[in-house]
Design a protein around this motif. Sequence first.
Motif, PDB file in Angstrom:
ATOM      1  N   LEU A   1      16.446 -37.723 -71.973  1.00  0.00           N
ATOM      2  CA  LEU A   1      17.691 -37.285 -71.353  1.00  0.00           C
ATOM      3  C   LEU A   1      17.388 -35.984 -70.606  1.00  0.00           C
ATOM      4  N   THR A   2      17.611 -36.002 -69.305  1.00  0.00           N
ATOM      5  CA  THR A   2      17.303 -34.834 -68.480  1.00  0.00           C
ATOM      6  C   THR A   2      18.510 -33.922 -68.308  1.00  0.00           C
ATOM      7  N   SER A   3      19.679 -34.518 -68.080  1.00  0.00           N
ATOM      8  CA  SER A   3      20.888 -33.728 -67.863  1.00  0.00           C
ATOM      9  C   SER A   3      22.104 -34.635 -67.935  1.00  0.00           C
ATOM     10  N   LEU A   4      23.257 -34.026 -68.064  1.00  0.00           N
ATOM     11  CA  LEU A   4      24.511 -34.781 -68.035  1.00  0.00           C
ATOM     12  C   LEU A   4      25.570 -33.922 -67.377  1.00  0.00           C
ATOM     13  N   ASN A   5      26.655 -34.564 -66.967  1.00  0.00           N
ATOM     14  CA  ASN A   5      27.687 -33.773 -66.311  1.00  0.00           C
ATOM     15  C   ASN A   5      29.079 -34.315 -66.564  1.00  0.00           C
ATOM     16  N   ALA A   6      30.040 -33.541 -66.119  1.00  0.00           N
ATOM     17  CA  ALA A   6      31.445 -33.948 -66.073  1.00  0.00           C
ATOM     18  C   ALA A   6      31.945 -33.632 -64.677  1.00  0.00           C
TER      19      ALA A   6
ATOM     20  N   ALA B   1      30.707 -29.734 -64.007  1.00  0.00           N
ATOM     21  CA  ALA B   1      30.076 -28.946 -65.068  1.00  0.00           C
ATOM     22  C   ALA B   1      28.900 -29.749 -65.594  1.00  0.00           C
ATOM     23  N   SER B   2      27.830 -29.076 -66.021  1.00  0.00           N
ATOM     24  CA  SER B   2      26.644 -29.806 -66.434  1.00  0.00           C
ATOM     25  C   SER B   2      25.942 -29.159 -67.619  1.00  0.00           C
ATOM     26  N   LEU B   3      25.161 -29.979 -68.308  1.00  0.00           N
ATOM     27  CA  LEU B   3      24.280 -29.528 -69.379  1.00  0.00           C
ATOM     28  C   LEU B   3      22.889 -30.055 -69.088  1.00  0.00           C
TER      29      LEU B   3
ATOM     30  N   ILE C   1      27.919 -24.420 -72.779  1.00  0.00           N
ATOM     31  CA  ILE C   1      27.792 -23.806 -71.461  1.00  0.00           C
ATOM     32  C   ILE C   1      29.174 -23.753 -70.821  1.00  0.00           C
ATOM     33  N   THR C   2      29.565 -22.565 -70.376  1.00  0.00           N
ATOM     34  CA  THR C   2      30.850 -22.371 -69.709  1.00  0.00           C
ATOM     35  C   THR C   2      30.627 -22.026 -68.250  1.00  0.00           C
ATOM     36  N   ASN C   3      31.318 -22.730 -67.369  1.00  0.00           N
ATOM     37  CA  ASN C   3      31.284 -22.440 -65.945  1.00  0.00           C
ATOM     38  C   ASN C   3      32.674 -22.027 -65.486  1.00  0.00           C
ATOM     39  N   TYR C   4      32.706 -21.109 -64.513  1.00  0.00           N
ATOM     40  CA  TYR C   4      33.965 -20.597 -63.973  1.00  0.00           C
ATOM     41  C   TYR C   4      34.153 -21.086 -62.539  1.00  0.00           C
ATOM     42  N   TYR C   5      35.429 -21.331 -62.189  1.00  0.00           N
ATOM     43  CA  TYR C   5      35.772 -21.899 -60.887  1.00  0.00           C
ATOM     44  C   TYR C   5      36.973 -21.158 -60.311  1.00  0.00           C
ATOM     45  N   TRP C   6      37.013 -21.063 -59.000  1.00  0.00           N
ATOM     46  CA  TRP C   6      38.115 -20.388 -58.314  1.00  0.00           C
ATOM     47  C   TRP C   6      39.301 -21.344 -58.206  1.00  0.00           C
TER      48      TRP C   6
ATOM     49  N   PRO D   1      44.129 -28.141 -55.591  1.00  0.00           N
ATOM     50  CA  PRO D   1      43.445 -29.404 -55.859  1.00  0.00           C
ATOM     51  C   PRO D   1      42.348 -29.754 -54.849  1.00  0.00           C
ATOM     52  N   ARG D   2      42.342 -29.033 -53.699  1.00  0.00           N
ATOM     53  CA  ARG D   2      41.307 -29.318 -52.720  1.00  0.00           C
ATOM     54  C   ARG D   2      41.003 -28.069 -51.917  1.00  0.00           C
ATOM     55  N   SER D   3      39.819 -28.048 -51.330  1.00  0.00           N
ATOM     56  CA  SER D   3      39.419 -26.940 -50.471  1.00  0.00           C
ATOM     57  C   SER D   3      39.448 -27.421 -49.025  1.00  0.00           C
ATOM     58  N   GLU D   4      38.936 -26.597 -48.138  1.00  0.00           N
ATOM     59  CA  GLU D   4      38.917 -26.978 -46.723  1.00  0.00           C
ATOM     60  C   GLU D   4      37.905 -28.083 -46.459  1.00  0.00           C
ATOM     61  N   VAL D   5      36.938 -28.239 -47.362  1.00  0.00           N
ATOM     62  CA  VAL D   5      35.909 -29.269 -47.217  1.00  0.00           C
ATOM     63  C   VAL D   5      36.306 -30.490 -48.043  1.00  0.00           C
ATOM     64  N   THR D   6      36.340 -31.649 -47.425  1.00  0.00           N
ATOM     65  CA  THR D   6      36.702 -32.879 -48.128  1.00  0.00           C
ATOM     66  C   THR D   6      35.707 -33.200 -49.229  1.00  0.00           C
ATOM     67  N   ASP D   7      36.228 -33.528 -50.420  1.00  0.00           N
ATOM     68  CA  ASP D   7      35.393 -33.901 -51.564  1.00  0.00           C
ATOM     69  C   ASP D   7      34.361 -32.821 -51.870  1.00  0.00           C
ATOM     70  N   TYR D   8      34.778 -31.576 -51.796  1.00  0.00           N
ATOM     71  CA  TYR D   8      33.857 -30.456 -51.993  1.00  0.00           C
ATOM     72  C   TYR D   8      33.304 -30.447 -53.420  1.00  0.00           C
ATOM     73  N   PRO D   9      31.967 -30.430 -53.599  1.00  0.00           N
ATOM     74  CA  PRO D   9      31.378 -30.401 -54.941  1.00  0.00           C
ATOM     75  C   PRO D   9      31.255 -28.962 -55.439  1.00  0.00           C
ATOM     76  N   ASP D  10      32.164 -28.553 -56.301  1.00  0.00           N
ATOM     77  CA  ASP D  10      32.183 -27.178 -56.813  1.00  0.00           C
ATOM     78  C   ASP D  10      31.526 -27.146 -58.195  1.00  0.00           C
ATOM     79  N   MET D  11      30.312 -26.595 -58.270  1.00  0.00           N
ATOM     80  CA  MET D  11      29.585 -26.531 -59.531  1.00  0.00           C
ATOM     81  C   MET D  11      29.841 -25.236 -60.293  1.00  0.00           C
TER      82      MET D  11
END
Length: 209
Positions: A128-133, A148-150, A161-166, A171-181
């Motif tokens: 197992l290399t990594s997983l995400n949500a 979010a990933s482990l 592991i805790t990640n913070y997001y703006w 529900p969306r940014s200026e970029v369609t389907d923006y991947p916010d890690m």
Amino acid sequence: MRTEFCIFPLILMLGVSACGEHKPRVDRMTAELQAKYKRNPAPKQPYQITLTLADAPGPFAKIEGSVYYEARDCDYMPDRIAGFFLTPSINLPMSYTKVDETSYVATVHADAMLDEDYLGEGICHWQLTSLNAQLKATGAEPETNFIASLMNEDVTAQRAITNYYWKERYPRSEVTDYPDMGEEDRDAFRPEIRDELFAITLLPRATTP
């Protein structure tokens, strides 16, 4: 420095796309190999992954994820003319079940894949290399995809592991389907928006089969 989960498939994709005219053959061989990879019929290394939200700006109707496995002691050359090697890999979906308004759980197995001789050169040992949500407000295509990933070392050490997001990106940014890690360090954000953050925590715990 931790390497984010989503970078692995992206690097692979960029590397393959750089082959130009060789890409169809590479894709075909990779797909043929993946069709041969077998799931372990009796896995014995389960982990429960608990996802917890804190100060979320709204509900998340779509929460899904995936777990990425590699057999790093094996490699193959998908195209002898291009002359590069790839590592056997596979991405499996994982399902999060809602516990309450701020927490969800999923189960993964570190030994989900069967170690076997897939390349005719000896046993390939999977890891197992990594997983995400991946979370979206309603699941609509344009919405921000909060990720979010482990990594493997987080899972085996049972380290949260805790990640913070703006919040502004919900529900969306200026970029369609923006991947916010997100960011693991709140100080990575501008001081004026540090009070406008929400958090996603992933906590792995070893369980019994």
